[in-house]
Design an enzyme around this catalytic site. Structure first.
Site, PDB file in Angstrom:
ATOM      1  N   CYS A 122      42.042  86.099  24.455  1.00  0.00           N
ATOM      2  CA  CYS A 122      41.607  87.195  23.595  1.00  0.00           C
ATOM      3  C   CYS A 122      41.782  88.532  24.303  1.00  0.00           C
ATOM      4  O   CYS A 122      42.263  89.503  23.717  1.00  0.00           O
ATOM      5  CB  CYS A 122      40.152  86.997  23.189  1.00  0.00           C
ATOM      6  SG  CYS A 122      39.542  88.254  22.036  1.00  0.00           S
ATOM      7  N   CYS A 143      32.984  83.060  20.781  1.00  0.00           N
ATOM      8  CA  CYS A 143      32.595  83.754  19.548  1.00  0.00           C
ATOM      9  C   CYS A 143      32.888  82.942  18.296  1.00  0.00           C
ATOM     10  O   CYS A 143      32.103  82.961  17.342  1.00  0.00           O
ATOM     11  CB  CYS A 143      33.263  85.121  19.480  1.00  0.00           C
ATOM     12  SG  CYS A 143      35.059  85.109  19.262  1.00  0.00           S
TER      13      CYS A 143
END
Length: 370
Positions: free
Chosen positions: A116, A212
């Protein structure tokens, strides 16, 4: 002229400008305040990375929930800076979620936060910063950047308990010239105190410890929902090949695992190997988890100048691992390397990253293949 073009025009006349990646948490909020204090014209933004139906769960306690975007917007309003939500759902699915799932299907245990950072925060967001006329990308990571002798170096944070330099090892020196980590000089307690002084509504907000897009911590469950199928059961065997029981699908297991095996034993036994060809989980004594040598792929050196010979360094083989002395031997093709630790290390796991340090400085890293 749309609102982003207007923002770029404003920033061009009021340099320097910084784009703040804001998750709605206290860290990125204080990072925005720090950049304002340094004289930057700031823009806050939240990257919308996925939708409910992509992961099969409601967006609760994640960086993409409505509460988080409301918190980020509230902080920006208090600081008097613009706030935007940028949609990157497709890119995130292609570059982070899909590789995460594929890694588990290859019997690896990936760290999607590294992907990410590499593909989203410091790639896609760089393009947005360029469009907005922002000189710096800013995040709430606990790490430092040092400029010295015309070069830029990535360093550990002052607070060792919060240091996040491990997940940033894929950065390049060129990127470091455009990034700011203002929290690298602070402890978490100091950051919360600043947030309280500013009356940020998220000053006491709890930190999320999970990935997440797996907010419940059930990686295998998320993968099954994402693929819309279960994975085949198979044998659990010992190192000699004797069948000890049945497993629920290889994605449910990782190297070093002891709990949830469902196999009776008169001693502690651990997952020491996953065999995708035979669809087997191999169990053995803890001693079989220790190795001196760790092989790496996707070898990355922050300066870009890969050493021409072996070097001494310290290295860690997962985020919470205490770094250990080792010899790093770059491979002949440049994309591979081997770490030889002075002492055997426990549970080096394919898919995880090994990261190299020289004191406070991050040298680079690579993906463990064993």
């Amino acid at each position: 002229m749309n609102h982003l073009e207007e923002q770029r025009s404003t920033n061009s006349a009021a340099e320097p400008a910084a784009l703040i990646a804001m998750s709605g948490g206290v860290d990125s909020s204080v990072a925005a305040k720090c950049m304002l204090d340094q004289g930057y014209s700031c823009i806050g933004c939240t990257m919308r990375l996925y939708e409910n139906d992509m992961i099969g769960l409601d967006l609760l306690a994640t960086c993409c929930s409505k509460k988080d975007t409301d918190d980020a917007r509230s902080v920006c309003e208090r600081l008097g800076i613009p706030y935007h939500i940028f949609h990157y759902e497709k890119e995130f699915q292609e570059k982070v979620i899909e590789p995460f799932v594929q890694a588990y299907e290859r019997c690896e245990t990936p760290n999607p936060c590294i992907d990410c950072n590499r593909c989203m925060k410091f790639a896609a967001l760089f393009e947005k910063a360029e469009a907005l006329g922002c000189r710096k990308i800013v995040t709430g990571h606990y790490a430092r950047i040092e400029e010295r002798d015309g070069h830029f170096y990535l360093k550990k944070a002052v607070d060792p308990a919060k240091d996040q330099s491990y997940v940033l090892y894929q950065l390049t020196e060129e990127q470091l010239t455009r990034i700011a980590f203002p929290l690298g000089e602070y402890t978490k307690d100091q950051v919360r105190k600043i947030a309280e002084e500013q009356s940020f509504r998220n000053a006491e907000k709890k930190e999320s410890q999970d990935i997440c897009f797996v907010p419940d911590g059930d990686y295998a469950g998320m993968i099954c929902r994402y693929r819309n199928h279960d994975y085949p059961e198979g044998d659990i065997v010992d190192s000699a090949g004797n069948v000890l029981g049945r497993h629920r699908g290889l994605i449910h297991y990782t190297i070093g695992q002891r709990r949830g095996l469902g196999v009776p034993a008169d001693r502690r036994i651990y997952v020491t190997r996953l065999d995708p060809e035979k669809n087997q989980v191999v169990l053995s004594d803890e001693a079989d988890l220790f190795h001196n040598e760790v092989r790496l792929r996707d070898f990355h050196w922050i300066t870009g100048e890969i050493p021409g010979s072996e070097i001494r360094c310290k290295a860690k083989i997962r985020y919470r691992h205490r770094e250990q002395p080792a010899t790093l031997i770059p491979g002949p093709e440049g994309g591979t390397a081997t770490l030889i630790f002075d002492e055997p290390q426990r549970a080096a796991t394919p898919g995880q990253s090994a990261v190299f340090y020289d004191g406070e400085y991050v040298l680079g890293g690579g993906i463990i293949v064993l």
